[in-house]
Design a protein around this motif. Structure first.
Motif, PDB file in Angstrom:
ATOM      1  N   SER A  26       0.806  -1.225   0.000  1.00 50.15           N
ATOM      2  CA  SER A  26       0.000   0.000   0.000  1.00 50.15           C
ATOM      3  C   SER A  26       0.840   1.277   0.000  1.00 50.15           C
ATOM      4  O   SER A  26       0.314   2.361  -0.217  1.00 50.15           O
ATOM      5  CB  SER A  26      -0.913   0.007   1.229  1.00 50.15           C
ATOM      6  N   ASN A  27       2.157   1.157   0.221  1.00 51.88           N
ATOM      7  CA  ASN A  27       2.996   2.345   0.377  1.00 51.88           C
ATOM      8  C   ASN A  27       3.847   2.665  -0.861  1.00 51.88           C
ATOM      9  O   ASN A  27       4.882   3.295  -0.750  1.00 51.88           O
ATOM     10  CB  ASN A  27       3.903   2.172   1.592  1.00 51.88           C
ATOM     11  N   VAL A  28       3.414   2.241  -2.044  1.00 54.93           N
ATOM     12  CA  VAL A  28       4.246   2.430  -3.235  1.00 54.93           C
ATOM     13  C   VAL A  28       3.766   3.558  -4.156  1.00 54.93           C
ATOM     14  O   VAL A  28       4.398   3.834  -5.168  1.00 54.93           O
ATOM     15  CB  VAL A  28       4.368   1.127  -4.067  1.00 54.93           C
ATOM     16  N   ARG A  29       2.697   4.210  -3.806  1.00 55.48           N
ATOM     17  CA  ARG A  29       2.129   5.229  -4.699  1.00 55.48           C
ATOM     18  C   ARG A  29       3.133   6.323  -5.074  1.00 55.48           C
ATOM     19  O   ARG A  29       3.310   6.633  -6.251  1.00 55.48           O
ATOM     20  CB  ARG A  29       0.896   5.855  -4.070  1.00 55.48           C
ATOM     21  N   SER A  30       3.798   6.904  -4.094  1.00 55.07           N
ATOM     22  CA  SER A  30       4.727   8.002  -4.376  1.00 55.07           C
ATOM     23  C   SER A  30       5.907   7.523  -5.232  1.00 55.07           C
ATOM     24  O   SER A  30       6.386   8.248  -6.102  1.00 55.07           O
ATOM     25  CB  SER A  30       5.231   8.640  -3.083  1.00 55.07           C
ATOM     26  N   THR A  31       6.353   6.297  -4.998  1.00 55.66           N
ATOM     27  CA  THR A  31       7.462   5.745  -5.791  1.00 55.66           C
ATOM     28  C   THR A  31       7.039   5.553  -7.238  1.00 55.66           C
ATOM     29  O   THR A  31       7.790   5.868  -8.163  1.00 55.66           O
ATOM     30  CB  THR A  31       7.929   4.406  -5.185  1.00 55.66           C
ATOM     31  N   ARG A  32       5.836   5.082  -7.451  1.00 53.39           N
ATOM     32  CA  ARG A  32       5.334   4.899  -8.815  1.00 53.39           C
ATOM     33  C   ARG A  32       5.128   6.250  -9.510  1.00 53.39           C
ATOM     34  O   ARG A  32       5.409   6.393 -10.699  1.00 53.39           O
ATOM     35  CB  ARG A  32       4.050   4.088  -8.795  1.00 53.39           C
ATOM     36  N   GLU A  33       4.661   7.245  -8.770  1.00 55.81           N
ATOM     37  CA  GLU A  33       4.508   8.584  -9.337  1.00 55.81           C
ATOM     38  C   GLU A  33       5.869   9.161  -9.729  1.00 55.81           C
ATOM     39  O   GLU A  33       6.005   9.786 -10.775  1.00 55.81           O
ATOM     40  CB  GLU A  33       3.811   9.517  -8.341  1.00 55.81           C
TER      41      GLU A  33
END
Length: 108
Positions: A26-33
């Protein structure tokens, strides 16, 4: 996206970028952005020799961005607790420190 679309990424002093993440966490959003920003055609055009590599894992590992600069210096960012804007700001501040001309280009 958390980072502004007006932000220009200048990869002139960057040799390669490795982005590692497990897409099921759940904590990968910023990395993918961040990956979308540095992998964009506009960013890649600032240094055609810069390799942007993605390692998608399925081991519940923490998202990590590992950047290697032309002079051999490395910047490792753990994306679980950073926003994409914070990661982008850290990258740009290093790039500007290594190449003052990059600051002028980034403003355009």
């Amino acid at each position: 996206m958390a980072a502004s679309s007006k932000t220009t990424v200048v990869l002139k002093t960057v040799k390669n970028i490795v982005v590692q993440f497990c897409p099921f966490e759940s904590n990968v959003r910023s990395t993918r952005e961040f990956l979308v920003l540095v992998g964009s055609e506009k960013a890649r055009s600032t240094n055609m020799n810069c390799e942007v590599m993605t390692e998608v894992k399925h081991d519940q590992s923490e998202p990590v961005v590992d950047i290697t600069f032309m002079d051999g210096e490395r910047l490792t960012m753990k994306g679980a607790r950073l926003t994409s804007k914070e990661m982008l700001t850290a990258l740009q501040s290093r790039c500007v420190a290594k190449d003052p001309q990059a600051k002028i280009t980034a403003k355009k």
